[in-house]
Design a protein around this motif. Structure first.
Motif, PDB file in Angstrom:
ATOM      1  N   VAL A 127      64.455   0.806 -37.804  1.00  0.00           N
ATOM      2  CA  VAL A 127      63.396  -0.392 -37.952  1.00  0.00           C
ATOM      3  C   VAL A 127      62.701  -0.069 -36.342  1.00  0.00           C
ATOM      4  CG1 VAL A 127      62.731  -2.630 -37.763  1.00  0.00           C
ATOM      5  CG2 VAL A 127      64.583  -1.893 -39.392  1.00  0.00           C
ATOM      6  N   ASN A 128      61.390   0.345 -36.563  1.00  0.00           N
ATOM      7  CA  ASN A 128      60.773   0.259 -35.404  1.00  0.00           C
ATOM      8  C   ASN A 128      59.820  -0.709 -34.562  1.00  0.00           C
ATOM      9  OD1 ASN A 128      58.192   2.619 -34.099  1.00  0.00           O
ATOM     10  ND2 ASN A 128      59.561   1.917 -32.829  1.00  0.00           N
ATOM     11  N   THR A 129      60.111  -1.359 -33.894  1.00  0.00           N
ATOM     12  CA  THR A 129      59.242  -2.161 -33.209  1.00  0.00           C
ATOM     13  C   THR A 129      58.736  -1.844 -31.809  1.00  0.00           C
ATOM     14  OG1 THR A 129      61.200  -3.327 -32.102  1.00  0.00           O
ATOM     15  CG2 THR A 129      60.584  -4.281 -34.241  1.00  0.00           C
ATOM     16  N   VAL A 130      57.490  -2.411 -31.486  1.00  0.00           N
ATOM     17  CA  VAL A 130      56.838  -1.924 -30.246  1.00  0.00           C
ATOM     18  C   VAL A 130      56.956  -2.975 -29.355  1.00  0.00           C
ATOM     19  CG1 VAL A 130      54.621  -1.274 -29.519  1.00  0.00           C
ATOM     20  CG2 VAL A 130      55.069  -0.357 -31.685  1.00  0.00           C
ATOM     21  N   ASP A 131      57.081  -2.552 -28.043  1.00  0.00           N
ATOM     22  CA  ASP A 131      57.260  -3.546 -26.784  1.00  0.00           C
ATOM     23  C   ASP A 131      56.478  -2.931 -26.033  1.00  0.00           C
ATOM     24  OD1 ASP A 131      57.702  -5.317 -24.805  1.00  0.00           O
ATOM     25  OD2 ASP A 131      59.710  -5.151 -24.887  1.00  0.00           O
ATOM     26  N   LYS A 132      55.077  -3.459 -25.707  1.00  0.00           N
ATOM     27  CA  LYS A 132      54.162  -3.044 -24.503  1.00  0.00           C
ATOM     28  C   LYS A 132      54.835  -3.173 -23.218  1.00  0.00           C
ATOM     29  CE  LYS A 132      50.984  -1.800 -27.593  1.00  0.00           C
ATOM     30  NZ  LYS A 132      50.706  -0.092 -27.705  1.00  0.00           N
ATOM     31  N   GLU A 133      55.771  -3.947 -22.988  1.00  0.00           N
ATOM     32  CA  GLU A 133      56.307  -4.233 -21.692  1.00  0.00           C
ATOM     33  C   GLU A 133      57.002  -2.774 -21.373  1.00  0.00           C
ATOM     34  OE1 GLU A 133      56.737  -7.186 -19.929  1.00  0.00           O
ATOM     35  OE2 GLU A 133      55.060  -7.900 -21.074  1.00  0.00           O
ATOM     36  N   LEU A 134      57.499  -2.212 -22.357  1.00  0.00           N
ATOM     37  CA  LEU A 134      58.357  -0.877 -21.957  1.00  0.00           C
ATOM     38  C   LEU A 134      57.319   0.044 -21.295  1.00  0.00           C
ATOM     39  CD1 LEU A 134      60.847  -0.011 -24.975  1.00  0.00           C
ATOM     40  CD2 LEU A 134      61.356  -0.915 -22.773  1.00  0.00           C
ATOM     41  N   LEU A 135      57.668   0.826 -20.318  1.00  0.00           N
ATOM     42  CA  LEU A 135      56.813   1.863 -19.750  1.00  0.00           C
ATOM     43  C   LEU A 135      56.971   3.053 -20.224  1.00  0.00           C
ATOM     44  CD1 LEU A 135      58.129   1.360 -16.012  1.00  0.00           C
ATOM     45  CD2 LEU A 135      56.274   0.279 -16.888  1.00  0.00           C
ATOM     46  N   GLY A 136      57.899   3.644 -21.039  1.00  0.00           N
ATOM     47  CA  GLY A 136      58.156   4.636 -21.923  1.00  0.00           C
ATOM     48  C   GLY A 136      59.544   4.567 -22.365  1.00  0.00           C
ATOM     49  N   GLY A 137      59.882   5.568 -23.033  1.00  0.00           N
ATOM     50  CA  GLY A 137      61.263   5.790 -23.700  1.00  0.00           C
ATOM     51  C   GLY A 137      61.484   4.727 -24.917  1.00  0.00           C
ATOM     52  N   VAL A 138      62.741   4.633 -25.332  1.00  0.00           N
ATOM     53  CA  VAL A 138      63.284   3.710 -26.250  1.00  0.00           C
ATOM     54  C   VAL A 138      64.268   2.930 -25.800  1.00  0.00           C
ATOM     55  CG1 VAL A 138      61.956   5.172 -28.162  1.00  0.00           C
ATOM     56  CG2 VAL A 138      64.628   5.565 -27.647  1.00  0.00           C
ATOM     57  N   VAL A 139      64.682   1.793 -26.384  1.00  0.00           N
ATOM     58  CA  VAL A 139      65.836   1.221 -26.554  1.00  0.00           C
ATOM     59  C   VAL A 139      66.289   1.150 -28.149  1.00  0.00           C
ATOM     60  CG1 VAL A 139      67.147  -0.951 -26.090  1.00  0.00           C
ATOM     61  CG2 VAL A 139      65.254  -0.091 -24.601  1.00  0.00           C
ATOM     62  N   ILE A 140      67.567   1.555 -28.371  1.00  0.00           N
ATOM     63  CA  ILE A 140      68.334   1.689 -29.706  1.00  0.00           C
ATOM     64  C   ILE A 140      69.436   0.700 -29.623  1.00  0.00           C
ATOM     65  CG2 ILE A 140      69.156   3.089 -31.334  1.00  0.00           C
ATOM     66  CD1 ILE A 140      67.991   5.510 -29.777  1.00  0.00           C
ATOM     67  N   ARG A 141      69.382  -0.179 -30.531  1.00  0.00           N
ATOM     68  CA  ARG A 141      70.390  -1.315 -31.036  1.00  0.00           C
ATOM     69  C   ARG A 141      70.940  -0.818 -32.402  1.00  0.00           C
ATOM     70  NH1 ARG A 141      66.712  -4.132 -28.277  1.00  0.00           N
ATOM     71  NH2 ARG A 141      67.234  -4.979 -26.625  1.00  0.00           N
ATOM     72  N   ALA A 142      72.071  -0.285 -32.355  1.00  0.00           N
ATOM     73  CA  ALA A 142      72.666   0.180 -33.750  1.00  0.00           C
ATOM     74  C   ALA A 142      74.196  -0.448 -33.736  1.00  0.00           C
ATOM     75  CB  ALA A 142      72.887   1.663 -33.768  1.00  0.00           C
ATOM     76  N   GLY A 143      74.229  -1.385 -34.653  1.00  0.00           N
ATOM     77  CA  GLY A 143      75.535  -2.061 -34.675  1.00  0.00           C
ATOM     78  C   GLY A 143      75.797  -2.910 -33.397  1.00  0.00           C
ATOM     79  N   ASP A 144      77.031  -2.568 -32.599  1.00  0.00           N
ATOM     80  CA  ASP A 144      77.345  -2.978 -31.414  1.00  0.00           C
ATOM     81  C   ASP A 144      76.972  -2.194 -30.179  1.00  0.00           C
ATOM     82  OD1 ASP A 144      78.797  -4.997 -32.483  1.00  0.00           O
ATOM     83  OD2 ASP A 144      80.699  -3.965 -32.628  1.00  0.00           O
ATOM     84  N   SER A 145      76.253  -0.965 -30.600  1.00  0.00           N
ATOM     85  CA  SER A 145      75.981  -0.243 -29.517  1.00  0.00           C
ATOM     86  C   SER A 145      74.547  -0.213 -28.983  1.00  0.00           C
ATOM     87  CB  SER A 145      76.028   1.394 -29.934  1.00  0.00           C
ATOM     88  OG  SER A 145      77.369   1.643 -30.385  1.00  0.00           O
ATOM     89  N   VAL A 146      74.312  -0.105 -27.873  1.00  0.00           N
ATOM     90  CA  VAL A 146      72.887  -0.273 -27.204  1.00  0.00           C
ATOM     91  C   VAL A 146      72.705   1.172 -26.627  1.00  0.00           C
ATOM     92  CG1 VAL A 146      71.334  -1.379 -25.918  1.00  0.00           C
ATOM     93  CG2 VAL A 146      72.812  -2.705 -27.094  1.00  0.00           C
ATOM     94  N   ILE A 147      71.764   1.801 -26.734  1.00  0.00           N
ATOM     95  CA  ILE A 147      71.196   2.825 -26.073  1.00  0.00           C
ATOM     96  C   ILE A 147      69.984   2.688 -25.143  1.00  0.00           C
ATOM     97  CG2 ILE A 147      70.840   5.403 -26.121  1.00  0.00           C
ATOM     98  CD1 ILE A 147      72.435   5.472 -28.845  1.00  0.00           C
ATOM     99  N   ASP A 148      70.074   2.680 -24.008  1.00  0.00           N
ATOM    100  CA  ASP A 148      68.873   2.267 -23.324  1.00  0.00           C
ATOM    101  C   ASP A 148      68.320   3.523 -22.628  1.00  0.00           C
ATOM    102  OD1 ASP A 148      66.660   1.358 -21.820  1.00  0.00           O
ATOM    103  OD2 ASP A 148      67.827  -0.209 -20.606  1.00  0.00           O
ATOM    104  N   GLY A 149      67.362   4.076 -23.230  1.00  0.00           N
ATOM    105  CA  GLY A 149      66.455   5.315 -22.997  1.00  0.00           C
ATOM    106  C   GLY A 149      65.067   5.039 -22.328  1.00  0.00           C
ATOM    107  N   SER A 150      65.051   3.715 -21.986  1.00  0.00           N
ATOM    108  CA  SER A 150      63.685   3.335 -21.516  1.00  0.00           C
ATOM    109  C   SER A 150      63.583   3.748 -20.096  1.00  0.00           C
ATOM    110  CB  SER A 150      63.406   1.905 -21.631  1.00  0.00           C
ATOM    111  OG  SER A 150      64.441   1.145 -20.808  1.00  0.00           O
ATOM    112  N   ALA A 151      62.400   4.019 -19.594  1.00  0.00           N
ATOM    113  CA  ALA A 151      62.104   4.312 -18.207  1.00  0.00           C
ATOM    114  C   ALA A 151      62.519   3.298 -17.319  1.00  0.00           C
ATOM    115  CB  ALA A 151      60.618   4.542 -18.002  1.00  0.00           C
TER     116      ALA A 151
END
Length: 184
Positions: free
Chosen positions: A147-171
């Motif tokens: 499920v892709n949502t857009v957050d204009k506050e992010l400078l770039g990259g992505v934040v992924i939440r999958a179950g209990d895991s969070v992968i913060d690949g945002s700038a």
């Protein structure tokens, strides 16, 4: 919140066992989502807390609304009606949202699936989504729905939440990690 989840857990488990025995995990998920939406309606919430409304009246009203909602091609099965009666009798309509969420978690475990939320600065292309889903599937060993949502506050990259895991690949996340390393 924890108390509501604790109250909801045995109901979700019972419905899950029933759905598994009927081989109808998806059907019960839809039933619970629809019932949770009805129970969450402010008008219904005011009725569930009103001592002047008798339990049989509340059951009848709830089942009538359930049958009239879009997508309710046919009435609720006898098991579904009994479930609603049980919730009304035990004054647990207010935890239907939690029951539905717990049920969906158990269903995902049983079906070895996971819904991953990907927050990005811009909408992801189909190819990007496919690559992220494939990488997550390889890493987590489960079938992934994104499920892709857009957050204009992010400078770039992505934040992924999958179950209990969070992968913060945002700038922003990378800059914060860099600042922490430099501050040592």
């Amino acid at each position: 919140m924890a108390e509501r989840t604790t109250l909801a857990r045995p109901y979700a488990q019972a419905v899950f066992e029933l759905a598994r025995s009927e081989n109808n995990l998806k059907g019960w998920s839809e039933i619970l989502q629809r019932a949770a939406a009805i129970a969450a309606d402010p008008a219904m919430q005011s009725l569930t807390g009103d001592p002047r409304v008798r339990k049989p009246q509340l059951v009848r009203l709830f089942l009538d609304i359930f049958g009239a909602t879009p997508g309710a091609a046919d009435k609720l099965s006898a098991a579904g009606q009994n479930f609603i009666k049980l919730l009304v009798e035990n004054r647990r309509l207010n935890v239907l949202t939690e029951i539905a969420a717990l049920y969906d978690t158990q269903r995902a475990e049983a079906e070895n699936t996971l819904v991953a939320q990907v927050v990005s600065a811009y909408p992801l292309t189909a190819e990007q989504q496919r690559k992220i889903a494939a990488a997550l599937q390889k890493r987590l060993g489960r079938t992934i729905s994104l499920v892709n949502t857009v957050d204009k506050e992010l400078l770039g990259g992505v934040v992924i939440r999958a179950g209990d895991s969070v992968i913060d690949g945002s700038a922003r996340g990378q800059l914060e990690r860099l600042a922490n390393v430099l501050a040592r």
